[in-house]
Design a protein around this motif. Structure first.
Motif, PDB file in Angstrom:
ATOM      1  N   THR A 135      -5.438  -1.365   7.363  1.00 51.90           N
ATOM      2  CA  THR A 135      -5.620  -2.654   6.702  1.00 51.90           C
ATOM      3  C   THR A 135      -5.649  -2.474   5.194  1.00 51.90           C
ATOM      4  O   THR A 135      -4.883  -3.076   4.463  1.00 51.90           O
ATOM      5  CB  THR A 135      -6.915  -3.338   7.156  1.00 51.90           C
ATOM      6  N   GLU A 136      -6.558  -1.620   4.748  1.00 47.00           N
ATOM      7  CA  GLU A 136      -6.697  -1.450   3.304  1.00 47.00           C
ATOM      8  C   GLU A 136      -5.753  -0.384   2.778  1.00 47.00           C
ATOM      9  O   GLU A 136      -5.255  -0.483   1.663  1.00 47.00           O
ATOM     10  CB  GLU A 136      -8.141  -1.079   2.980  1.00 47.00           C
TER      11      GLU A 136
ATOM     12  N   HIS B  86      -6.669   5.429  -0.439  1.00 48.21           N
ATOM     13  CA  HIS B  86      -6.904   5.362  -1.882  1.00 48.21           C
ATOM     14  C   HIS B  86      -6.480   6.678  -2.505  1.00 48.21           C
ATOM     15  O   HIS B  86      -6.939   7.737  -2.090  1.00 48.21           O
ATOM     16  CB  HIS B  86      -8.382   5.097  -2.161  1.00 48.21           C
TER      17      HIS B  86
ATOM     18  N   THR C 176       0.853  -1.184   0.000  1.00 52.89           N
ATOM     19  CA  THR C 176       0.000   0.000   0.000  1.00 52.89           C
ATOM     20  C   THR C 176       0.893   1.239   0.000  1.00 52.89           C
ATOM     21  O   THR C 176       2.093   1.153   0.248  1.00 52.89           O
ATOM     22  CB  THR C 176      -0.926   0.027   1.227  1.00 52.89           C
TER      23      THR C 176
ATOM     24  N   ALA D 211      -6.290   2.732  -6.927  1.00 56.87           N
ATOM     25  CA  ALA D 211      -6.274   1.628  -5.969  1.00 56.87           C
ATOM     26  C   ALA D 211      -5.566   2.038  -4.684  1.00 56.87           C
ATOM     27  O   ALA D 211      -5.103   3.173  -4.538  1.00 56.87           O
ATOM     28  CB  ALA D 211      -5.571   0.426  -6.598  1.00 56.87           C
ATOM     29  N   ASN D 212      -5.490   1.086  -3.769  1.00 54.08           N
ATOM     30  CA  ASN D 212      -4.776   1.338  -2.517  1.00 54.08           C
ATOM     31  C   ASN D 212      -3.281   1.083  -2.648  1.00 54.08           C
ATOM     32  O   ASN D 212      -2.548   1.184  -1.685  1.00 54.08           O
ATOM     33  CB  ASN D 212      -5.363   0.478  -1.392  1.00 54.08           C
ATOM     34  N   LYS D 213      -2.848   0.725  -3.847  1.00 51.06           N
ATOM     35  CA  LYS D 213      -1.423   0.525  -4.108  1.00 51.06           C
ATOM     36  C   LYS D 213      -1.043   1.332  -5.340  1.00 51.06           C
ATOM     37  O   LYS D 213      -1.870   1.543  -6.215  1.00 51.06           O
ATOM     38  CB  LYS D 213      -1.140  -0.952  -4.400  1.00 51.06           C
TER      39      LYS D 213
ATOM     40  N   LYS E 286      -9.448   1.027   8.709  1.00 52.10           N
ATOM     41  CA  LYS E 286      -9.401   1.003   7.240  1.00 52.10           C
ATOM     42  C   LYS E 286      -8.044   1.484   6.722  1.00 52.10           C
ATOM     43  O   LYS E 286      -7.519   0.937   5.758  1.00 52.10           O
ATOM     44  CB  LYS E 286     -10.506   1.900   6.661  1.00 52.10           C
TER      45      LYS E 286
ATOM     46  N   THR F 222      -2.100  -7.620   1.457  1.00 49.09           N
ATOM     47  CA  THR F 222      -3.197  -6.679   1.261  1.00 49.09           C
ATOM     48  C   THR F 222      -3.637  -6.761  -0.192  1.00 49.09           C
ATOM     49  O   THR F 222      -2.835  -6.490  -1.072  1.00 49.09           O
ATOM     50  CB  THR F 222      -2.738  -5.240   1.559  1.00 49.09           C
ATOM     51  N   PRO F 223      -4.882  -7.151  -0.449  1.00 50.10           N
ATOM     52  CA  PRO F 223      -5.291  -7.216  -1.851  1.00 50.10           C
ATOM     53  C   PRO F 223      -5.382  -5.826  -2.477  1.00 50.10           C
ATOM     54  O   PRO F 223      -5.566  -4.829  -1.776  1.00 50.10           O
ATOM     55  CB  PRO F 223      -6.664  -7.878  -1.795  1.00 50.10           C
ATOM     56  N   ARG F 224      -5.250  -5.822  -3.785  1.00 50.94           N
ATOM     57  CA  ARG F 224      -5.351  -4.560  -4.511  1.00 50.94           C
ATOM     58  C   ARG F 224      -6.829  -4.245  -4.718  1.00 50.94           C
ATOM     59  O   ARG F 224      -7.578  -5.068  -5.246  1.00 50.94           O
ATOM     60  CB  ARG F 224      -4.648  -4.749  -5.846  1.00 50.94           C
ATOM     61  N   ILE F 225      -7.268  -3.088  -4.291  1.00 49.41           N
ATOM     62  CA  ILE F 225      -8.683  -2.745  -4.360  1.00 49.41           C
ATOM     63  C   ILE F 225      -8.841  -1.388  -5.024  1.00 49.41           C
ATOM     64  O   ILE F 225      -8.142  -0.441  -4.671  1.00 49.41           O
ATOM     65  CB  ILE F 225      -9.307  -2.653  -2.943  1.00 49.41           C
ATOM     66  N   VAL F 226      -9.746  -1.318  -5.994  1.00 54.92           N
ATOM     67  CA  VAL F 226     -10.115  -0.023  -6.552  1.00 54.92           C
ATOM     68  C   VAL F 226     -11.560   0.225  -6.150  1.00 54.92           C
ATOM     69  O   VAL F 226     -12.446  -0.543  -6.507  1.00 54.92           O
ATOM     70  CB  VAL F 226      -9.964  -0.001  -8.085  1.00 54.92           C
ATOM     71  N   ARG F 227     -11.811   1.259  -5.399  1.00 55.65           N
ATOM     72  CA  ARG F 227     -13.166   1.582  -4.927  1.00 55.65           C
ATOM     73  C   ARG F 227     -13.889   2.443  -5.947  1.00 55.65           C
ATOM     74  O   ARG F 227     -13.263   3.270  -6.622  1.00 55.65           O
ATOM     75  CB  ARG F 227     -13.098   2.335  -3.597  1.00 55.65           C
TER      76      ARG F 227
END
Lengths: 417, 141
Positions: free
Chosen positions: A340-341, A344, A55, A370-372, A337, B125-130
């Motif tokens: 962990t996540e 964004h 992240t 994304a978060n990365k 959040k 940590t999975p890659r997530i696009v909200r």
């Protein structure tokens, strides 16, 4: 008479003057270097690719490990790039703290460079003096972040915490008597700012000491004057930045030309050289240390007078305080959040560059929301400088190779990434 | 006029490989970012800029090494950061983060050997696009 052919030697990868794991393949004609071919990548860790799997926040400590001689400056560029993507404002106190720590880092880096370059050329004493001062500055690092080197102190949106109100003190043990402690703890009674203030008062005197040792030293001048000359045109063409460019007489400093944080409110000068040789670059670095000292003093004065928040209160970016987190449901969710996540970052791309002690350190960050990060590109100054080594070394004697490696301020962590 | 420049790569939508160059002008104090896409995705080729900006030399070598983009007109396109004899282009998105081979000293053969990696791939940590309205009060569900 037998025909004499050029021969090739390996310099490094484990040579003490190679400043790390640099393998330099030198083609020699007698003692004269005909071609220098640096083989890098022995310290390549794939930082850019690793960043893609972490992240945004988790990559901050990776930045320390790039140029491990100027840790906080690397973090700074990375945080600036994220803030640019987010459009995030940073509290003014955090900006002053960042500038102050950047300049502390610059002094740290130049002390190492001047000391190590002198050591490479044969002046053993210098490195003992410069490391004495570095010890004080590492104490500053440790006081703010808890780590002597790899600080991870800057965060997107500010800095991790405010400057501490007390400095850690030396304790009595079987190696240190009470009298020793009195000397060692003399400047440590007050806050971090008091300690740093005391240092900045002592530091110009130390720089004078270095100059008496080196600046007019006959041997030092013989080894550095007219060695590794780079003309201003070539310096620009080869992508040189920082003291390498300024040593050639180009007045270019991002702190003045494209001010970030609060550099436009501070008073300092940019030293430039004239000949573009190792000696001029040494003089530029010495003068930069004096100017950094000036900046640190201005920041200390401002920070004493202006308390305030040091990290943004946007909890999508920075965590809430522990206290708020334990008493407020909303803050608890934010905290959970965020860690962990992760945050964004809106889709887009940004390039942020800072005036790193070695030159322009840039971070080009591409986000797809994304978060990365999707892609992080680190533009490290050492890479461009090392690419110019062939041109700088050709025609010089083999003994000058160490002088040139010293002057480009090589740190392989930053070159190889 | 131009000074700092460097090449840069990303796998983009549309054409897969691109070279990105960040240019700065010392006289005007401007920054320009230029992106060029390679037509062929199996064997990407782009023209070299080393003759215009000499500093791009190593950046092109790096891009060749890490992404496998060939620069037409570059006269010294060797691998830069990876090991001698390395196979593949590690920064491509289809290259696993752990790589394909690992190296260890084999006591039996008394030499360093290469073998397939033994690291299990994992994602902490999975890659997530909200979606853009995520977390707003009126966008439940």
């Amino acid at each position: 008479m037998a025909e004499i052919k050029n021969y090739t030697i390996n310099f490094g990868p484990a040579h003490p003057a190679a400043h790390g794991v640099l393998r330099l393949v030198l083609e020699l004609d007698g003692e004269v270097v005909v071609r220098a071919d640096p083989h890098i990548g022995l310290l390549h860790r794939g930082t850019e690719k690793l960043c893609e799997t972490r992240t945004w926040l988790q990559s901050v400590p990776y930045m320390d490990r790039l140029d491990y001689m100027s840790m906080m400056c690397n973090e700074h560029a990375y945080c600036l790039a994220i803030e640019k993507l987010l459009g995030q404002e940073v509290p003014i106190r955090a900006q002053y703290i960042r500038v102050m720590m950047d300049e502390v880092t610059r002094i740290l880096n130049h002390l190492l460079n001047v000391g190590a370059q002198a050591l490479d050329i044969g002046a053993m004493t210098m490195v003992l003096y410069t490391f004495r001062e570095r010890e004080d500055l590492f104490d500053v690092y440790e006081a703010v972040s808890g780590a002597r080197m790899h600080a991870a102190y800057y965060r997107p949106g500010g800095v991790y915490r405010d400057l501490p109100n007390r400095m850690p003190q030396y304790q009595l043990n079987k190696f240190k008597s009470a009298d020793d402690l009195k000397v060692l703890n003399k400047a440590r009674d007050g806050s971090l700012l008091d300690f740093l203030d005391d240092f900045t008062q002592r530091f110009p005197g130390y720089v004078d000491d270095y100059e008496t040792l080196l600046t007019d030293n006959r041997i030092w001048k013989q080894r550095t004057v007219d060695i590794g000359v780079v003309s201003p045109e070539r310096a620009m063409q080869l992508g040189m930045t920082g003291p390498m460019l300024r040593g050639s007489g180009v007045e270019w400093d991002l702190r003045k030309k494209q001010p970030y944080e609060v550099y436009d409110k501070l008073d300092f000068d940019i030293p430039v050289g004239t000949n573009g040789d190792c000696y001029d670059r040494y003089l530029v670095r010495i003068e930069e240390m004096r100017q950094s000292n000036r900046i640190v003093r201005q920041c200390i004065a401002w920070l004493r007078a202006n308390p305030g928040p040091v990290i943004t209160d946007n909890h999508k970016v920075a965590p809430p305080s522990r206290e708020a987190m334990k008493s407020n449901m909303e803050e608890l969710i934010h905290h959970f959040k965020l860690f962990t996540e992760g945050m964004h970052v809106p889709a887009g791309e940004a390039y942020a560059a800072i005036e790193h002690p070695k030159g322009e350190f840039g971070v080009w960050a591409v986000s797809d929301g994304a978060n990365k990060p999707y892609r992080i590109k680190l533009r490290s100054p050492g890479f461009a400088h090392l690419a110019a080594v062939n041109e700088m070394m050709t025609g010089h004697m083999i003994a000058d190779v160490t002088a040139i490696i010293g002057t480009i301020d090589l740190v392989l962590g930053d070159t190889d990434r | 006029m131009s000074g700092i420049d460097y090449l840069e790569h990303t796998n983009w939508q549309g054409k897969r490989f691109a070279a990105v160059i960040q240019l700065i002008s010392f006289t005007h104090n401007w920054r320009v970012r230029v992106r060029v896409f390679a037509e062929d995705e199996t064997f990407p080729v782009l023209p070299s800029v080393t003759s215009i900006w000499n500093g791009a030399n190593w950046y092109e070598r790096e891009a060749f090494d890490l992404y496998g983009i060939h620069f037409d007109g570059h006269n010294d396109l060797r691998r830069m950061l990876t090991d001698y004899g390395f196979i593949g282009h590690p920064f491509r998105k289809d290259f696993p983060i752990s790589g394909y081979v690992e190296m260890r000293y084999d006591a039996g053969q008394k030499r360093v050997i290469y073998q397939p990696v033994t690291i299990e791939p994992r994602e902490v940590t999975p890659r997530i696009v909200r979606e853009s309205q995520y977390g707003k009060a009126n966008s439940r569900g």
